[in-house]
Design an enzyme around this catalytic site. Structure first.
Site, mmCIF file in Angstrom:
data_model
loop_
_atom_site.group_PDB
_atom_site.id
_atom_site.type_symbol
_atom_site.label_atom_id
_atom_site.label_comp_id
_atom_site.label_asym_id
_atom_site.label_seq_id
_atom_site.Cartn_x
_atom_site.Cartn_y
_atom_site.Cartn_z
ATOM 1 C CG MET A 221 -0.549 0.823 2.172
ATOM 2 S SD MET A 221 -1.760 0.712 3.764
ATOM 3 C CE MET A 221 -0.759 -0.296 4.533
ATOM 4 N N PRO A 222 2.176 1.069 -0.279
ATOM 5 C CG PRO A 222 4.315 0.537 -0.159
ATOM 6 C CD PRO A 222 3.254 0.001 -0.493
ATOM 7 C CG LEU A 223 0.779 7.788 -2.541
ATOM 8 C CD1 LEU A 223 0.442 7.441 -3.860
ATOM 9 C CD2 LEU A 223 -0.176 8.696 -1.876
#
Length: 129
Positions: free
Chosen positions: A1-3
């Site tokens: 889920m890193p942006l």
């Protein structure tokens, strides 16, 4: 889920940007062990006068290939972050010709409850993930 948000100087081709994003995603997969489709990336192209990236007195020489990357993520271990930095620089150098000295990264950590992937719901809080 890193942006991942990238700031680069304008002038790269669509293919070069795609290669950069693909390389960064491989580093995310390796370091953070996220699912393949856990991919969130945004690129901002800037005019040269809009980016001043120096070296904090470290003697790091920069070129016009500079990439400033912000990684918004739930907390990661120091080992995961170190592996990400190593893999990112390796991938960007091998696949895109971007020197490690042209890669600046900042991690911004938050909690899982800080994320909504859509529909006005914090999916980690509601258990929808």
């Amino acid at each position: 889920m890193p942006l991942l948000t990238f700031d680069i100087l304008e002038g790269r081709s669509e293919q070069q940007i795609t290669q950069m994003l693909d390389a960064a995603h491989r580093a995310v997969l390796t370091a953070f062990k996220v699912p393949e489709r856990d991919r969130y990336q945004i690129v901002h192209e800037n005019k040269p006068y809009q980016m001043v990236i120096q070296d904090t007195g470290l003697g790091i020489e920069r070129t016009d290939n500079i990439v400033v990357l912000r990684v918004f993520t739930s907390p990661r271990s120091e080992e995961q972050k170190a592996l990400f930095l190593t893999e990112l620089c390796r991938e960007l150098h091998e696949q895109c010709g971007i020197l490690p000295s042209d890669v600046m990264v900042s991690f911004i950590s938050n909690t899982r409850s800080d994320w909504s992937f859509g529909n006005g719901v914090a999916q980690y809080v509601t258990g929808e993930l």
